[in-house]
Design a protein around this motif. Structure first.
Motif, PDB file in Angstrom:
ATOM      1  N   ASN A  29       0.815  -1.221   0.000  1.00 45.98           N
ATOM      2  CA  ASN A  29       0.000   0.000   0.000  1.00 45.98           C
ATOM      3  C   ASN A  29       0.847   1.268   0.000  1.00 45.98           C
ATOM      4  OD1 ASN A  29      -2.231  -1.601  -0.011  1.00 45.98           O
ATOM      5  ND2 ASN A  29      -2.869  -1.166   2.080  1.00 45.98           N
ATOM      6  N   LYS A  30       1.937   1.245   0.766  1.00 45.40           N
ATOM      7  CA  LYS A  30       2.800   2.432   0.829  1.00 45.40           C
ATOM      8  C   LYS A  30       3.414   2.725  -0.532  1.00 45.40           C
ATOM      9  CE  LYS A  30       6.842   4.333   3.201  1.00 45.40           C
ATOM     10  NZ  LYS A  30       7.919   4.071   4.197  1.00 45.40           N
ATOM     11  N   GLU A  31       3.910   1.691  -1.204  1.00 50.65           N
ATOM     12  CA  GLU A  31       4.535   1.865  -2.519  1.00 50.65           C
ATOM     13  C   GLU A  31       3.521   2.332  -3.553  1.00 50.65           C
ATOM     14  OE1 GLU A  31       8.034  -1.556  -2.103  1.00 50.65           O
ATOM     15  OE2 GLU A  31       6.030  -2.095  -2.801  1.00 50.65           O
ATOM     16  N   ILE A  32       2.318   1.777  -3.493  1.00 49.13           N
ATOM     17  CA  ILE A  32       1.266   2.210  -4.421  1.00 49.13           C
ATOM     18  C   ILE A  32       0.919   3.671  -4.177  1.00 49.13           C
ATOM     19  CG2 ILE A  32      -1.172   1.898  -5.068  1.00 49.13           C
ATOM     20  CD1 ILE A  32      -0.808  -1.098  -4.448  1.00 49.13           C
ATOM     21  N   GLY A  33       0.794   4.041  -2.901  1.00 49.06           N
ATOM     22  CA  GLY A  33       0.481   5.424  -2.554  1.00 49.06           C
ATOM     23  C   GLY A  33       1.531   6.388  -3.061  1.00 49.06           C
ATOM     24  N   GLU A  34       2.802   6.014  -2.905  1.00 49.01           N
ATOM     25  CA  GLU A  34       3.890   6.879  -3.370  1.00 49.01           C
ATOM     26  C   GLU A  34       3.896   6.988  -4.889  1.00 49.01           C
ATOM     27  OE1 GLU A  34       7.280   4.994  -1.664  1.00 49.01           O
ATOM     28  OE2 GLU A  34       7.039   5.969   0.301  1.00 49.01           O
ATOM     29  N   THR A  35       3.586   5.899  -5.572  1.00 47.70           N
ATOM     30  CA  THR A  35       3.569   5.904  -7.036  1.00 47.70           C
ATOM     31  C   THR A  35       2.430   6.761  -7.583  1.00 47.70           C
ATOM     32  OG1 THR A  35       4.538   3.686  -7.117  1.00 47.70           O
ATOM     33  CG2 THR A  35       3.414   4.456  -9.103  1.00 47.70           C
ATOM     34  N   LEU A  36       1.256   6.659  -6.961  1.00 46.99           N
ATOM     35  CA  LEU A  36       0.072   7.378  -7.447  1.00 46.99           C
ATOM     36  C   LEU A  36      -0.156   8.712  -6.724  1.00 46.99           C
ATOM     37  CD1 LEU A  36      -2.433   4.370  -7.758  1.00 46.99           C
ATOM     38  CD2 LEU A  36      -1.009   5.407  -9.543  1.00 46.99           C
ATOM     39  N   VAL A  37       0.724   9.013  -5.764  1.00 49.83           N
ATOM     40  CA  VAL A  37       0.644  10.246  -4.968  1.00 49.83           C
ATOM     41  C   VAL A  37      -0.716  10.341  -4.270  1.00 49.83           C
ATOM     42  CG1 VAL A  37       1.198  12.711  -4.943  1.00 49.83           C
ATOM     43  CG2 VAL A  37       2.038  11.278  -6.812  1.00 49.83           C
TER      44      VAL A  37
END
Length: 226
Positions: A180-188
């Protein structure tokens, strides 16, 4: 301390992994097994956090073993050990509830990190090898179709049209094994927003969990590994 069971029909591999993982400060190998059935017995007796299991074994193989363990011990994670030649089995194991897979020749530090990732609720789908796994699987399916032994996969993945554009983006990244953290960072976007999107994806696609969502993305070519 992460409690682990090592499952492999080859004693050398089994004992080697036990020794290597036992050197880690935060990992304890609480048992070993030679096939999926024995793995279930040992897991029921020891209640490990994770089962590190070979996918191709005589008797009860890793796919069946993953299903048995996930059915009877849902809190225990399963991480598969495999080779490039097991593409269909890899996808089957993921659909049975395994939280990812590793190639047997990967370095020790990669195996240790994968164990930590899975125990933290993540999924392990190595991008380069997953791309090859998907390619091999597709070639096998096309060959089966040509010989009349299988039916073509539907051009339209089931229920995909129900997803919003943002949910589709999240699904694609899930298929790449991102947390979830990586997805959040990728999609801002925030982790909380990602979590809501993942829940919606699972519900709309009528899946069991995020691992099934990830393998859905892989099987239907939604995830990109370029």
């Amino acid at each position: 301390m992460i409690r682990v069971i090592v499952v492999d029909d080859q004693k050398l591999m089994r004992d080697g992994l036990k020794t290597i993982l036992g050197l880690e400060d935060n990992i304890e190998v609480v048992g070993t097994a030679a096939d999926g059935a024995q793995a279930l017995e040992v897991a029921q007796a020891t209640r490990p956090d994770l089962v590190l299991m070979d996918i191709r074994m005589p008797g009860v193989d890793g796919v069946q073993g993953a299903r048995l363990i996930r059915e009877q011990l849902p809190e225990t994670k399963v991480l598969m050990l495999t080779t490039f030649n097991d593409s269909e089995l890899i996808l089957d194991a993921l659909e049975e509830g395994a939280s990812g897979y590793l190639l047997k020749d990967m370095p020790t530090e990669v195996i240790v990190q994968a164990i930590m990732t899975v125990c933290a609720g993540g999924i392990v789908l190595p991008p380069e090898s997953t791309a090859q796994v998907v390619a091999e699987w597709k070639r096998a399916r096309e060959h089966a179709v040509q010989e009349g032994r299988d039916q073509l996969v539907s051009a339209a993945p089931p229920y995909l049209e129900a997803l919003t554009e943002r949910e589709h983006d999240v699904l694609q990244l899930l298929g790449q094994g991102m947390n979830n953290k990586e997805i959040g960072e990728t999609l801002v976007i925030t982790e909380g927003t990602v979590k809501n999107h993942v829940s919606n994806i699972i519900a709309k696609l009528r899946l069991r969990d995020r691992t099934q969502a990830a393998i859905y993305a892989v099987r239907h070519g939604i995830a990109s590994f370029s």
